[in-house]
Design a protein around this motif. Structure first.
Motif, short mmCIF file in Angstrom:
data_model
loop_
_atom_site.label_atom_id
_atom_site.label_comp_id
_atom_site.label_asym_id
_atom_site.label_seq_id
_atom_site.Cartn_x
_atom_site.Cartn_y
_atom_site.Cartn_z
N ILE A 5 42.94 30.19 -71.68
CA ILE A 5 43.15 30.33 -70.28
C ILE A 5 42.57 29.15 -69.48
N VAL A 6 43.37 28.34 -68.88
CA VAL A 6 42.85 27.10 -68.30
C VAL A 6 42.78 27.56 -66.86
N ILE A 7 41.54 27.48 -66.21
CA ILE A 7 41.50 27.51 -64.80
C ILE A 7 40.82 26.51 -64.24
N ALA A 126 42.60 19.29 -65.65
CA ALA A 126 42.87 20.67 -66.25
C ALA A 126 44.22 20.69 -66.70
N VAL A 127 45.20 20.02 -66.36
CA VAL A 127 46.50 19.84 -66.99
C VAL A 127 46.31 19.32 -68.49
N LEU A 128 45.48 18.10 -68.41
CA LEU A 128 45.40 17.40 -69.61
C LEU A 128 44.85 18.53 -70.92
N LEU A 129 43.69 19.11 -70.23
CA LEU A 129 43.13 20.09 -71.31
C LEU A 129 44.03 21.20 -71.57
N THR A 137 49.93 27.14 -69.05
CA THR A 137 49.81 27.54 -67.60
C THR A 137 48.33 27.17 -67.20
N VAL A 138 48.35 26.79 -66.06
CA VAL A 138 47.00 26.39 -65.49
C VAL A 138 46.93 27.44 -64.17
N LYS A 199 53.31 25.62 -66.14
CA LYS A 199 53.38 26.65 -65.01
C LYS A 199 52.18 26.38 -64.20
N VAL A 200 51.86 26.48 -62.78
CA VAL A 200 50.63 26.56 -62.18
C VAL A 200 50.77 27.70 -61.44
#
Length: 226
Positions: A5-7, A126-129, A137-138, A199-200
């Motif tokens: 999960i990327v926050i 965040a998008v790169l990670l 999804t971010v 998706k964000v």
């Protein structure tokens, strides 16, 4: 394998204008730790008010370049990142990630990240990670509950948007980065997210029940960009 999960954690809720929100920090810590048996978390910290305050002072004392202003913002994100890493210390990767293109030897449930270099905000990191660790999804946490078609602070007729595609979103925010810009999501990051079909999710970070829904893939009170 646990889902990653990327926050993108906005600096505006790490440290609001009025000072640290200890209740939020305690609640956010509890929420994440309650979910680490199911998920791994990458939490990318923004600079928020800390960055803007330093940038405002710097502007008032000299004629600075965009790169100078960006570096002030980047170091603010790193300060916030180190704060959050200490909050999750027992469960966190030992270093705050500052270079999102390098894959880390990441074995802990949580990894903190901060700003990399001038030209964009931590939303881009965040998008790169997310791309690096195979997340599609971010989750963007800030002090707003929805994306609006125009700035609701100065437009009383602004309409909230629950679902929007990247083309529409880029018409609102543009595609170019301005240091210290207070936008719902970095225009440069939106270009990359669109390219990678990500998706964000926009959620008001202090509404922890909605944050939990976003993490678990449930319907949220917020905006979905896809």
């Amino acid at each position: 394998m646990k889902k990653t999960i990327v926050i993108s954690l906005g600096g505006s809720i790490i440290i609001p204008k009025e000072g640290f929100d200890l209740n939020f920090l305690k609640g956010f810590k509890k929420l994440i730790l309650n979910l680490i048996k199911k998920y791994r978390f990458i939490i990318v910290c923004g600079g928020g008010q800390t960055a803007r305050s330093y940038q405002q002072i710097a502007r008032s004392l000299g004629d600075l370049s965009s790169e100078d202003l960006d570096w002030i913002g980047i170091h603010s994100t790193r300060l916030n990142g180190h704060l959050m890493r200490t909050i999750f210390r027992r469960y966190a990767h030992p270093a705050v990630v500052k270079y999102p293109l390098k894959k880390q030897n990441w074995k802990t449930p949580i990894m903190l990240a901060a700003g990399w270099k001038p030209g964009f905000s931590t939303d881009y990191d965040a998008v790169l990670l997310a791309k690096k660790y195979d997340a599609d999804t971010v989750i963007n946490l800030s002090n707003i509950d929805y994306v609006y078609d125009k700035d609701p602070r100065i437009n009383k007729d602004a309409k909230k948007l629950e679902n929007i595609d990247w083309e529409q979103f880029q018409k609102i925010v543009g595609t170019k980065w301005v240091p210290g810009a207070n936008l719902p999501f970095d225009p440069v990051a939106s270009v990359l997210a669109r390219k990678n079909k990500m998706k964000v999710l926009f959620v008001k970070g202090t509404q922890l029940a909605e944050v939990k829904k976003a993490i678990e893939g449930k319907k949220i009170k917020g905006t979905v960009i896809s």
